[in-house]
Design a protein around this motif. Structure first.
Motif, PDB file in Angstrom:
ATOM      1  N   LEU A   1      75.829  38.930 -51.726  1.00 43.10           N
ATOM      2  CA  LEU A   1      77.267  38.649 -51.676  1.00 43.10           C
ATOM      3  C   LEU A   1      77.713  38.473 -50.223  1.00 43.10           C
ATOM      4  N   VAL A   2      78.467  37.401 -49.998  1.00 42.93           N
ATOM      5  CA  VAL A   2      79.133  37.176 -48.708  1.00 42.93           C
ATOM      6  C   VAL A   2      80.619  37.448 -48.889  1.00 42.93           C
ATOM      7  N   VAL A   3      81.176  38.293 -48.041  1.00 43.00           N
ATOM      8  CA  VAL A   3      82.622  38.528 -48.012  1.00 43.00           C
ATOM      9  C   VAL A   3      83.198  37.677 -46.886  1.00 43.00           C
ATOM     10  N   LEU A   4      84.238  36.901 -47.227  1.00 43.80           N
ATOM     11  CA  LEU A   4      84.739  35.940 -46.233  1.00 43.80           C
ATOM     12  C   LEU A   4      86.255  36.093 -46.039  1.00 43.80           C
ATOM     13  N   PRO A   5      86.675  37.012 -45.179  1.00 41.82           N
ATOM     14  CA  PRO A   5      88.091  37.092 -44.829  1.00 41.82           C
ATOM     15  C   PRO A   5      88.418  36.014 -43.791  1.00 41.82           C
ATOM     16  N   TYR A   6      89.548  35.349 -43.971  1.00 42.52           N
ATOM     17  CA  TYR A   6      89.872  34.257 -43.039  1.00 42.52           C
ATOM     18  C   TYR A   6      91.364  33.962 -43.102  1.00 42.52           C
ATOM     19  N   ILE A   7      91.778  33.165 -42.147  1.00 43.46           N
ATOM     20  CA  ILE A   7      93.127  32.604 -42.191  1.00 43.46           C
ATOM     21  C   ILE A   7      93.057  31.241 -41.512  1.00 43.46           C
ATOM     22  N   SER A   8      93.973  30.355 -41.849  1.00 42.41           N
ATOM     23  CA  SER A   8      93.987  29.027 -41.235  1.00 42.41           C
ATOM     24  C   SER A   8      95.414  28.693 -40.844  1.00 42.41           C
ATOM     25  N   MET A   9      95.577  27.973 -39.733  1.00 42.04           N
ATOM     26  CA  MET A   9      96.929  27.627 -39.296  1.00 42.04           C
ATOM     27  C   MET A   9      97.266  26.160 -39.574  1.00 42.04           C
ATOM     28  N   HIS A  10      96.355  25.259 -39.232  1.00 39.87           N
ATOM     29  CA  HIS A  10      96.629  23.823 -39.439  1.00 39.87           C
ATOM     30  C   HIS A  10      95.546  23.145 -40.263  1.00 39.87           C
ATOM     31  N   GLY A  11      94.681  23.937 -40.905  1.00 42.74           N
ATOM     32  CA  GLY A  11      93.755  23.359 -41.878  1.00 42.74           C
ATOM     33  C   GLY A  11      92.306  23.266 -41.444  1.00 42.74           C
TER      34      GLY A  11
ATOM     35  N   ALA B   1      92.135  42.669 -39.864  1.00 45.78           N
ATOM     36  CA  ALA B   1      91.146  42.818 -40.946  1.00 45.78           C
ATOM     37  C   ALA B   1      89.776  43.188 -40.370  1.00 45.78           C
ATOM     38  N   THR B   2      89.449  42.620 -39.216  1.00 53.12           N
ATOM     39  CA  THR B   2      88.155  42.927 -38.589  1.00 53.12           C
ATOM     40  C   THR B   2      88.135  44.378 -38.122  1.00 53.12           C
ATOM     41  N   HIS B   3      89.234  44.814 -37.553  1.00 51.67           N
ATOM     42  CA  HIS B   3      89.348  46.217 -37.121  1.00 51.67           C
ATOM     43  C   HIS B   3      89.185  47.150 -38.322  1.00 51.67           C
TER      44      HIS B   3
ATOM     45  N   ILE C   1      83.494  35.902 -40.897  1.00 53.37           N
ATOM     46  CA  ILE C   1      84.902  36.011 -40.503  1.00 53.37           C
ATOM     47  C   ILE C   1      85.374  34.631 -40.061  1.00 53.37           C
ATOM     48  N   GLY C   2      86.485  34.174 -40.668  1.00 52.77           N
ATOM     49  CA  GLY C   2      87.001  32.846 -40.333  1.00 52.77           C
ATOM     50  C   GLY C   2      88.324  32.949 -39.603  1.00 52.77           C
ATOM     51  N   THR C   3      88.401  32.327 -38.439  1.00 48.05           N
ATOM     52  CA  THR C   3      89.660  32.436 -37.673  1.00 48.05           C
ATOM     53  C   THR C   3      89.972  31.178 -36.873  1.00 48.05           C
ATOM     54  N   PRO C   4      91.236  30.801 -36.837  1.00 49.80           N
ATOM     55  CA  PRO C   4      91.659  29.846 -35.823  1.00 49.80           C
ATOM     56  C   PRO C   4      91.864  30.598 -34.509  1.00 49.80           C
TER      57      PRO C   4
ATOM     58  N   LYS D   1      76.534  34.314 -53.786  1.00 51.38           N
ATOM     59  CA  LYS D   1      77.905  34.583 -54.243  1.00 51.38           C
ATOM     60  C   LYS D   1      78.819  34.828 -53.042  1.00 51.38           C
ATOM     61  N   VAL D   2      80.058  34.346 -53.149  1.00 51.30           N
ATOM     62  CA  VAL D   2      81.033  34.531 -52.055  1.00 51.30           C
ATOM     63  C   VAL D   2      82.326  35.094 -52.637  1.00 51.30           C
ATOM     64  N   GLN D   3      82.918  36.060 -51.947  1.00 51.45           N
ATOM     65  CA  GLN D   3      84.296  36.467 -52.233  1.00 51.45           C
ATOM     66  C   GLN D   3      85.127  36.138 -51.001  1.00 51.45           C
ATOM     67  N   LYS D   4      86.138  35.271 -51.224  1.00 50.61           N
ATOM     68  CA  LYS D   4      86.917  34.700 -50.122  1.00 50.61           C
ATOM     69  C   LYS D   4      88.299  35.358 -50.142  1.00 50.61           C
ATOM     70  N   PHE D   5      88.783  35.758 -48.981  1.00 53.27           N
ATOM     71  CA  PHE D   5      90.069  36.465 -48.903  1.00 53.27           C
ATOM     72  C   PHE D   5      90.958  35.784 -47.868  1.00 53.27           C
ATOM     73  N   GLU D   6      92.011  35.128 -48.323  1.00 54.45           N
ATOM     74  CA  GLU D   6      92.967  34.488 -47.417  1.00 54.45           C
ATOM     75  C   GLU D   6      93.930  35.593 -46.959  1.00 54.45           C
ATOM     76  N   LEU D   7      93.904  35.892 -45.683  1.00 49.83           N
ATOM     77  CA  LEU D   7      94.476  37.156 -45.220  1.00 49.83           C
ATOM     78  C   LEU D   7      96.002  37.207 -45.199  1.00 49.83           C
ATOM     79  N   SER D   8      96.672  36.062 -45.316  1.00 46.72           N
ATOM     80  CA  SER D   8      98.139  36.163 -45.336  1.00 46.72           C
ATOM     81  C   SER D   8      98.642  36.644 -46.694  1.00 46.72           C
ATOM     82  N   THR D   9      97.796  36.561 -47.716  1.00 46.74           N
ATOM     83  CA  THR D   9      98.238  36.953 -49.060  1.00 46.74           C
ATOM     84  C   THR D   9      97.368  38.029 -49.689  1.00 46.74           C
TER      85      THR D   9
END
Ligand code: FEO
Length: 389
Positions: free
Chosen positions: A245-255, A316-318, A300-303, A274-282
């Motif tokens: 399993l990959v856990v993928l917390p991230y956020i995007s600003m302009h796509g 979220a990383t902290h 970890i996905g970040t702009p 398997k991936v569980q993706k978490f959009e951090l604003s929601t």
């Protein structure tokens, strides 16, 4: 809720908090919680195990209205959701003494100003005979604080486990039965509260396993009347095993980061990961914590905001670092406009994660063919590392 009989001489007391939505001003409680106390009455003496959160002390005192005498208040844990009402109980029962571990004594004095002379300490394995009801104190440090203990009632084969095996769950059910949702709530509780103490819980789990009990009565959530399910779940959660399993917390600003994340999720799925993706604003960070209980890898996905990671990703990383999950691998992906130190700053945030870093891919502007090729290569690497899980 009124007091409820568990068996002769043993009652549930406490408060089911349907409306609480945050614990420690941090931990989400989508299903509320309960603060359980238990009254154990022998032929000679009576003991109250734990009290309740101070905000609902009046509820406990109404449940105790017809109880003439309490001789002992067993403070299994000094955190206020268990101990906060103890001063009120001591006021009603001036002969009562508090029994707790030596570390708990200091904390109860610090946090609740309980007079030292009203507190007696108990050793690990010490017993207390109430008259036909024998309590044995089982020190279980770091489940949840360093002073925490459980209490075993031999005659009725009940383990009062305090935070251990707890679930933040408001329900009218006194018993968990075989309801799988209770185990789900207990996993959330473990993930949000207990996970940083995983290795200490391993040894405490072995310690309580040696006792013979039919019921686990925690201080949050319903009583486990089929305790094997929660015991085996805990053994899995605290083990060194991780899943594919990959856990993928991230956020995007302009796509751009969203495009990178979507591409990687698809590439991993094609490779059987398997991936569980978490959009951090929601997202519910409790769900993120639950996914971290089992995951082998975090991506970890970040702009880039100014020069560093997005503040939501930073938080979220902290949190992931503080929870000390048993992750084995990590990667960072994302985007930037003209310059970035996001990878360096995120890397500095995760000293507790004993992970092998599999890659850091930051695209400038929108992702292009070379970026997608690098994401495919990262997906290959994760698939290879997960082989056999
Ligand atoms: Fe239920 Fe550690 O408090």
């Amino acid at each position: 809720m009124k007091a409820r009989k568990i068996c002769d001489g043993v009652q549930w007391m406490g408060f089911v908090d349907w409306n609480r939505r945050l614990f420690d001003s941090l931990v989400p409680l989508p299903d509320g919680t309960s603060y359980n106390a238990y009254l154990v009455s022998g032929t000679e003496k009576t003991a109250l195990l734990d009290a309740v959160d101070p905000a609902v002390a009046d509820v406990l005192m109404r449940q105790l209205a017809d109880v003439k005498r309490v001789d002992y208040v067993i403070a299994q844990h000094a955190e206020q959701d268990h101990s906060g009402a103890i001063p009120v109980v001591l006021k009603k029962y001036p002969q009562a003494v508090v029994l707790c571990t030596s570390k708990a004594k200091a904390l109860l004095i610090d946090h609740l100003d309980i007079p030292s002379e009203r507190i007696q300490t108990v050793e690990d394995g010490e017993t207390l005979d109430l008259g036909g009801k024998t309590l044995r104190f089982v020190h279980t440090p770091w489940v949840h604080w360093p002073e925490t203990m459980c209490t075993y009632l031999a005659e009725d084969r009940i383990l009062f486990s305090c935070d251990f095996f707890g679930a933040h769950l408001a329900t009218t059910d006194l018993y968990a039965g075989n309801d799988p949702y209770v185990c789900e709530a207990a996993k959330r509780y473990y993930a949000e509260i207990m996970m940083p103490f995983r290795t200490m819980i391993q040894s405490n789990l072995k310690k309580v396993r040696a006792l013979q009990f039919d019921f686990i009565a925690p201080s949050h959530g319903p009583i486990f009347d089929h305790p094997e399910c929660i015991l085996s779940a805990y053994e899995d959660w605290v083990s060194d095993r991780v899943s594919n399993l990959v856990v993928l917390p991230y956020i995007s600003m302009h796509g751009s980061t969203e495009t990178m994340v979507s591409y990687l999720v698809s590439a991993l799925a094609e490779r059987g990961v398997k991936v569980q993706k978490f959009e951090l604003s929601t997202t519910d960070v409790g769900k993120l914590a639950m996914a971290l209980v089992d995951a082998a890898t975090i991506v970890i996905g970040t702009p880039t905001v100014h020069i560093g990671p997005h503040p939501s990703v930073f938080a979220a990383t902290h949190l992931a670092n503080a929870l000390r999950p048993k992750l084995k691998y990590a990667a960072i992906i994302g985007s930037y406009g003209w310059g970035t130190k996001a990878v360096e700053q995120i890397s500095a945030l995760i000293p507790n994660l004993k992970v092998e870093v599999l890659g850091a891919l930051m695209c400038k502007g929108i992702p292009r063919e070379a970026d997608f090729a690098a994401l495919d290569a990262l997906a290959d690497k994760i698939r290879d590392k997960h082989a056999g899980l």
